[in-house]
Design a protein around this motif. Structure first.
Motif, short mmCIF file in Angstrom:
data_model
loop_
_atom_site.label_atom_id
_atom_site.label_comp_id
_atom_site.label_asym_id
_atom_site.label_seq_id
_atom_site.Cartn_x
_atom_site.Cartn_y
_atom_site.Cartn_z
N GLU A 146 0.81 -1.36 0.00
CA GLU A 146 -0.35 -0.47 0.04
C GLU A 146 0.65 1.15 -0.22
O GLU A 146 0.27 2.28 -0.85
N GLN A 147 1.73 1.16 0.94
CA GLN A 147 2.53 2.52 0.97
C GLN A 147 3.38 2.86 -0.15
O GLN A 147 4.11 3.87 -0.21
N THR A 148 3.83 0.93 -0.95
CA THR A 148 4.55 1.80 -2.09
C THR A 148 3.65 2.37 -3.06
O THR A 148 4.47 3.00 -4.30
N GLY A 149 2.37 1.79 -3.21
CA GLY A 149 1.75 2.36 -4.09
C GLY A 149 1.66 3.39 -4.54
O GLY A 149 1.25 4.29 -5.15
N ILE A 150 1.38 4.30 -2.62
CA ILE A 150 1.38 5.86 -2.46
C ILE A 150 2.60 6.29 -2.93
O ILE A 150 2.32 7.78 -2.58
N ARG A 151 3.32 5.88 -2.98
CA ARG A 151 4.98 6.50 -3.02
C ARG A 151 5.18 6.95 -1.83
O ARG A 151 4.92 8.15 -1.67
N GLU A 152 4.70 6.65 0.22
CA GLU A 152 4.80 6.78 1.53
C GLU A 152 6.21 8.10 1.25
O GLU A 152 7.22 7.97 1.45
N LYS A 153 5.74 9.09 1.81
CA LYS A 153 6.39 10.01 2.64
C LYS A 153 6.56 10.97 3.45
O LYS A 153 5.50 11.32 3.88
N ILE A 154 7.27 11.15 4.04
CA ILE A 154 7.27 12.06 5.33
C ILE A 154 7.68 13.32 5.33
O ILE A 154 8.75 13.71 4.42
N GLN A 155 6.90 14.57 5.93
CA GLN A 155 7.77 16.16 6.25
C GLN A 155 9.18 16.23 7.05
O GLN A 155 9.34 15.68 7.77
N VAL A 156 10.11 16.41 6.76
CA VAL A 156 11.59 17.08 6.77
C VAL A 156 12.01 18.23 6.67
O VAL A 156 12.69 18.35 5.40
N GLY A 157 11.54 18.60 7.74
CA GLY A 157 12.05 20.18 7.40
C GLY A 157 11.24 21.11 6.21
O GLY A 157 10.10 20.92 7.11
N ILE A 158 11.32 21.68 5.50
CA ILE A 158 10.44 21.92 4.07
C ILE A 158 10.49 21.10 2.86
O ILE A 158 9.73 20.80 2.25
#
Length: 183
Positions: A120-132
């Motif tokens: 699932e996370q690969t399908g949506i290309r999961e990302k998180i906020q790091v700084g800006i």
């Protein structure tokens, strides 16, 4: 069956070795990364952006999951033997079989659920906020199913050896009968 166990163990050793080496490399990289971050923070008053996120989303996940099979193959997991120490080896092996069956069930379920999550996370290309910036974390999701699947295979191999010990066969010496119920 006893003839194939050493061959299966060598194959699993060969398959899990890169995972273990990657985990060892990542421990070193994590240590280097954190030390650089601390030095940069206190000497240059400028910490390395994203250290916490990289450590928690990449390094730690890999370090926890990838070595599980190697630890199992070395019989390195914690065992509490307070009540079984005085029992005969074949009876201890019967308890081991029960524990390994439960562990195998848990590991299969864990592998399934983390595999679904990784997909699932690969399908949506999961990302998180790091700084800006946004940092992709979906690749790290694959450490868990890989490590859990290898661990499941190691448990299965250990289970086969324990079953042979319960049956009175020495899993390390093919075909050797054992008289351990009376030991």
């Amino acid at each position: 069956m006893t003839d194939s166990l050493p061959r299966l163990r060598r194959t699993l050793d060969w398959v899990q070795r890169p995972a273990m080496l990657l985990a060892a490399l990542l421990i070193f990289l994590m240590m280097f990364h954190v030390v650089l971050d601390v030095l940069s923070k206190y000497l240059l008053n400028q910490p390395i952006v994203g250290t916490l996120e990289i450590v928690s989303n990449y390094y730690m996940v890999a370090i926890v999951f990838l070595p599980l099979a190697a630890v199992q193959l070395q019989d390195g997991h914690v065992k509490v033997e307070v009540f079984t120490t005085a029992l005969p080896p074949r009876l201890i092996a019967a308890f081991d079989v029960f524990a390994m069956i439960l562990t195998l069930i848990y590991t299969v379920l864990l592998t399934w659920f983390v595999m679904v999550e990784a997909l699932e996370q690969t399908g949506i290309r999961e990302k998180i906020q790091v700084g800006i910036e946004l940092m992709p974390v979906w690749p790290a999701r694959w450490f868990a199913p890989l490590g859990a699947a290898l661990f499941g295979l190691a448990i299965l191999l250990s289970l086969a050896g324990a079953v042979l010990r319960v049956r009175g066969l020495d899993a390390t010496t093919p075909g050797k009968e054992s008289d351990e119920w009376t030991a």
